[in-house]
Scaffold this active site. Structure first.
Site, mmCIF file in Angstrom:
data_model
loop_
_atom_site.group_PDB
_atom_site.id
_atom_site.type_symbol
_atom_site.label_atom_id
_atom_site.label_comp_id
_atom_site.label_asym_id
_atom_site.label_seq_id
_atom_site.Cartn_x
_atom_site.Cartn_y
_atom_site.Cartn_z
ATOM 1 N N LYS A 11 0.829 -1.209 0.000
ATOM 2 C CA LYS A 11 0.000 0.000 0.000
ATOM 3 C C LYS A 11 0.873 1.273 0.000
ATOM 4 C CE LYS A 11 -4.047 -2.182 2.175
ATOM 5 N NZ LYS A 11 -5.062 -2.073 3.269
ATOM 6 N N TYR A 51 -12.286 -2.245 -3.947
ATOM 7 C CA TYR A 51 -12.794 -2.448 -2.588
ATOM 8 C C TYR A 51 -14.324 -2.353 -2.532
ATOM 9 C CZ TYR A 51 -8.314 -2.650 -0.055
ATOM 10 O OH TYR A 51 -7.089 -3.043 0.467
ATOM 11 N N ASN A 114 -2.004 0.423 6.653
ATOM 12 C CA ASN A 114 -1.580 -0.872 7.216
ATOM 13 C C ASN A 114 -0.725 -1.700 6.253
ATOM 14 O OD1 ASN A 114 -3.616 -1.713 5.548
ATOM 15 N ND2 ASN A 114 -4.820 -2.756 7.129
ATOM 16 N N HIS A 117 -2.158 -5.371 1.451
ATOM 17 C CA HIS A 117 -3.439 -6.040 1.225
ATOM 18 C C HIS A 117 -3.142 -7.456 0.759
ATOM 19 C CE1 HIS A 117 -7.326 -7.138 -0.550
ATOM 20 N NE2 HIS A 117 -6.609 -7.633 -1.538
ATOM 21 N N GLU A 128 -9.326 -10.707 -7.905
ATOM 22 C CA GLU A 128 -8.354 -9.636 -7.669
ATOM 23 C C GLU A 128 -7.119 -9.773 -8.563
ATOM 24 O OE1 GLU A 128 -9.639 -8.750 -3.037
ATOM 25 O OE2 GLU A 128 -7.625 -9.502 -3.450
HETATM 26 P P1 RTP Z 1 -7.083 -5.862 3.120
HETATM 27 O O1 RTP Z 1 -8.411 -6.168 2.486
HETATM 28 O O2 RTP Z 1 -6.570 -4.482 2.817
HETATM 29 O O3 RTP Z 1 -6.077 -6.949 2.870
HETATM 30 O O4 RTP Z 1 -7.264 -5.875 4.714
HETATM 31 P P2 RTP Z 1 -8.053 -6.918 5.590
HETATM 32 O O5 RTP Z 1 -8.605 -8.020 4.742
HETATM 33 O O6 RTP Z 1 -7.167 -7.285 6.734
HETATM 34 O O7 RTP Z 1 -9.232 -6.016 6.139
HETATM 35 P P3 RTP Z 1 -10.681 -5.716 5.502
HETATM 36 O O8 RTP Z 1 -11.687 -6.024 6.532
HETATM 37 O O9 RTP Z 1 -10.811 -6.373 4.155
HETATM 38 O O10 RTP Z 1 -10.638 -4.139 5.320
HETATM 39 C C1 RTP Z 1 -10.014 -3.552 4.200
HETATM 40 C C2 RTP Z 1 -9.197 -2.371 4.669
HETATM 41 O O11 RTP Z 1 -10.070 -1.368 5.161
HETATM 42 C C3 RTP Z 1 -9.454 -0.713 6.260
HETATM 43 N N1 RTP Z 1 -10.278 -0.849 7.435
HETATM 44 N N2 RTP Z 1 -10.494 0.126 8.244
HETATM 45 N N3 RTP Z 1 -11.405 1.726 10.394
HETATM 46 C C4 RTP Z 1 -11.756 0.450 10.336
HETATM 47 O O12 RTP Z 1 -12.455 -0.073 11.178
HETATM 48 C C5 RTP Z 1 -11.273 -0.337 9.216
HETATM 49 N N4 RTP Z 1 -11.554 -1.600 9.006
HETATM 50 C C6 RTP Z 1 -10.896 -1.928 7.872
HETATM 51 C C7 RTP Z 1 -8.109 -1.354 6.502
HETATM 52 O O13 RTP Z 1 -7.113 -0.551 5.887
HETATM 53 C C8 RTP Z 1 -8.239 -2.683 5.810
HETATM 54 O O14 RTP Z 1 -6.981 -3.146 5.377
HETATM 55 MG MG MG Z 2 -9.757 -7.669 3.013
#
Ligand code: RTP
Ligand code: MG
Length: 141
Positions: A11, A51, A114, A117, A128
């Site tokens: 990212k 997203y 973070n 991804h 994806e």
């Molecule tokens: P990613 O998709 O980026 O690999 O991350 P992830 O699966 O660990 O998390 P996901 O639930 O898919 O969320 C996508 C991205 O959205 C942001 N996020 N912010 N503020 C919040 O509560 C929150 N929750 C998620 C994070 O940057 C996350 O990587």
């Molecule tokens: Mg995710």
């Protein structure tokens, strides 16, 4: 165990920190191979499409704003159990909760910035990977 492909994105925060190589090294050390890679500046529309699953979530606009704040490094990683292996190397979404030694524990600043991804399941990985790479540009080796 099945050989899988998964999409990884380094990212904008991690690209800005100049740690692309350190992150790729972790994937390689864990036995994953880079099957495709390129730098991309996402447009707002592209980030919203990528997203789209989160479009009703309160953090959606912040997520899109962040993902277009600078170039990202997108890769296809290939190897045994690649989808889960990548997620384990990444660590928890919130770096404060990420296990020691994971990419997010070591390189991420916040739940928004973070570092990485990774695709979360077989179907999303296929979608994806295809979002960024034509099939002919992905190389098994
Ligand atoms: P990613 O998709 O980026 O690999 O991350 P992830 O699966 O660990 O998390 P996901 O639930 O898919 O969320 C996508 C991205 O959205 C942001 N996020 N912010 N503020 C919040 O509560 C929150 N929750 C998620 C994070 O940057 C996350 O990587
Ligand atoms: Mg995710």
């Amino acid at each position: 165990m099945a050989i899988e492909r998964t999409l990884s994105i380094i990212k904008p925060d991690a690209v800005a920190k100049n740690v692309i190589g350190q992150i790729v090294s972790r994937f390689e050390a864990a036995g994953l191979k880079v099957a495709a890679a390129r730098m991309v500046q996402l447009s707002r529309l592209e980030a919203e499409q990528f997203y789209a699953v989160h479009k009703e979530r309160p953090f959606f606009k912040d997520l899109v704003d962040f993902m277009i704040s600078g170039p990202v490094f997108v890769q296809v990683l290939e190897g045994e159990n690649a989808i889960l292996k990548n997620r384990e190397l990444m660590g928890a979404t919130d770096p404060k909760k990420a296990a020691a030694g994971t990419i997010r524990a070591d390189f991420a600043d916040s739940i928004d910035a973070n570092a990485v991804h990774g695709s979360d399941a077989t179907e999303t990985a296929a979608v994806e990977v295809a979002f960024f790479f034509p099939a002919l540009d992905v190389y098994s080796r």
